[in-house]
Design an enzyme around this catalytic site. Structure first.
Site, short mmCIF file in Angstrom:
data_model
loop_
_atom_site.label_atom_id
_atom_site.label_comp_id
_atom_site.label_asym_id
_atom_site.label_seq_id
_atom_site.Cartn_x
_atom_site.Cartn_y
_atom_site.Cartn_z
N ASP A 1 0.83 -1.10 -0.21
CA ASP A 1 0.06 0.07 0.12
C ASP A 1 0.78 1.27 0.14
O ASP A 1 2.17 1.29 -0.43
CB ASP A 1 -0.98 0.07 1.02
CG ASP A 1 -2.26 0.75 0.97
OD1 ASP A 1 -2.39 1.71 0.83
OD2 ASP A 1 -3.45 -0.16 0.97
N SER B 1 -11.49 -0.59 -0.79
CA SER B 1 -10.18 -0.46 -0.25
C SER B 1 -10.54 -0.84 1.19
O SER B 1 -9.53 -1.30 1.72
CB SER B 1 -9.42 0.73 -0.67
OG SER B 1 -8.92 0.84 -1.61
N HIS C 1 -3.76 5.92 3.39
CA HIS C 1 -4.40 5.07 2.92
C HIS C 1 -3.85 3.82 3.56
O HIS C 1 -4.52 2.91 3.96
CB HIS C 1 -4.33 4.76 1.23
CG HIS C 1 -5.24 3.79 0.69
ND1 HIS C 1 -4.65 2.62 0.51
CD2 HIS C 1 -6.39 3.97 0.04
CE1 HIS C 1 -5.75 1.89 -0.09
NE2 HIS C 1 -6.61 2.65 -0.39
#
Length: 426
Positions: free
Chosen positions: A156, A361, A195
């Site tokens: 990620d 996600s 994220h």
């Protein structure tokens, strides 16, 4: 504040369980029962046990023997049953007095806002539109493995490695970003995007530490590889290197909350290498099905559309397909394997902080956490075996059986761990 996360996720299609297949009854993780044929001498019996990697604990009054094993008892029983010396072999099934086991509710202050773990209708949704996490936590604790301490790889944007709810669980950190960085650089995985930190918290935020919320597999050992820069941009080369690196560090599950619309030979090769034909040494791969505009559902997204990858669509707090604040919706399609909550999911962000993000996600790491728990509870399971277990223990949504919106159904932590029969999970 709500954010819709645009990085996509992947799929994993492997011999799904037949529609209507029954979930196996729960059994003791360290023993198996075998009944030899009456004319089989002791020397032959001990030889069978030696070859099967089991040892004798005691004789039962039925004439069967209780054997100790460090492998999955169901698989051991299946092998023993094929031996001509054996009349029958079976797992040492668990029996309970009463019904539903007591759940475990973490004391973390934000746990009550994490509807994806335990939905009481607190966000305006429908009670029990969740993954039955408190009941699953009890199952792991009862098995002596609270929190699913298996190694989980996350490819990620990196992680806030010092985050109060994550730091203790990070055991590996590297980056592979940029054309001239020489490949994997260990020791550096700083997240400047949020994220990756959010995804990591969904999987493995510490439970019971009085901070933030809880992860699905809250004792998972995180192996982080930063393949995307702080703007969320990455390349197939960097992602592929990260996939192989996290697997080489021992990850049994790898989360990929990203995707794009092309079938890359490089990425496909990395996925195949990590999956290892679905055998025990392979990693179970999980990816998001993608966020798309209405009318674009069914678009293939990679790596989610690869057959070795579990593709996860997103649901909301009412067990409906998620519609995100950006106007995007959860992707659907023939490649979707399972669904998980992905709307308004509360988790960690950079700076010892917490926020709600939207997107597939977010649904992917929930499924990753369940897989981590499966591979902790049943360590002999292969990469494919863990997938089969996940699919067989979902809560069916939408039309009966598999469909393109929810795949086989929404994941359920309690069902997947099966210390209690699936029908006893509320």
């Amino acid at each position: 504040m709500r954010f819709v996360i645009g990085l996509l996720v992947a799929t994993f299609v492997v011999a799904p369980a037949p529609a209507g297949a029954q979930v196996a009854p729960p059994y003791d993780a360290a023993s198996v029962i075998v009944k030899y044929r009456a004319d089989v001498p002791d020397t032959r019996r001990r030889d069978v046990e030696r070859r099967s990697g089991v040892s004798r604990l005691r004789a039962l009054r039925t004439g069967a023997d209780l054997l100790r094993t460090d492998q999955d008892p169901a698989q051991v029983a299946a092998r023993l049953s094929r031996d001509p010396a054996v009349e029958y072999a079976e797992p040492n099934y668990l029996i309970r007095v009463g019904s539903v086991p007591p759940p475990i509710f973490p004391t973390d202050p934000d746990f009550s806002d994490q509807y994806h773990l335990h939905n009481t209708g607190q966000t305006g949704g429908i009670a029990d539109a969740d993954i039955d996490a408190p009941e699953g936590y009890f199952t792991l604790a009862q098995a002596g493995i609270p929190g699913a301490p298996v190694k989980v790889g996350i490819v990620d944007t990196g992680i806030d490695i010092g985050h109060e709810d994550l730091a203790v669980n990070v055991i590996g950190c590297a980056r592979s970003t940029g054309l001239f960085n020489g490949g994997i650089n260990e020791g550096s995985c700083k997240d400047g995007n949020n994220h990756g930190t959010h995804v990591a918290g969904i999987v493995a935020a510490r439970a019971g530490n009085g901070q933030g919320g809880a992860g699905v597999a809250f004792n998972a050992r995180l192996i982080i590889c930063k393949a995307f820069d702080n703007n969320g941009n990455g390349t197939v080369a960097d992602v592929s290197d990260c996939l192989l690196w996290t697997w080489q560090q021992g990850a049994k599950v790898i989360n990929m909350s990203f995707g794009f619309g092309a079938d890359s030979a490089t990425l496909r090769q990395a996925v195949e290498n990590v999956f290892q034909l679905g055998l025990v040494q392979g990693a179970t791969l999980v990816a998001s099905a993608g966020n798309v505009l209405p009318g674009q559902q069914g678009t293939q997204v990679f790596p989610a559309a690869y057959s070795q990858v579990i593709a996860v669509s997103a649901t909301n707090d009412r067990d409906n397909l998620a519609v995100f604040g950006s106007g995007q919706v959860s992707n659907t399609g023939t490649f979707v394997d399972v669904a998980a909550p992905g709307d308004d999911v509360l988790s960690s962000i950079v700076g010892d902080a917490y926020d709600e993000f939207d997107g597939t996600s977010m649904s992917a790491p929930i499924a990753t956490g369940v897989i981590a728990a499966i591979r902790s509870r049943f360590p002999a399971f292969s990469a494919q075996g863990a997938f089969n277990r996940l699919v067989a223990t979902v809560d069916d949504l939408g039309i009966p059986g598999r469909d393109n919106a929810f795949g086989h159904g929404r994941v359920n932590l309690c069902n997947a761990l099966a210390t209690t029969a699936a029908q006893e999970c509320p």
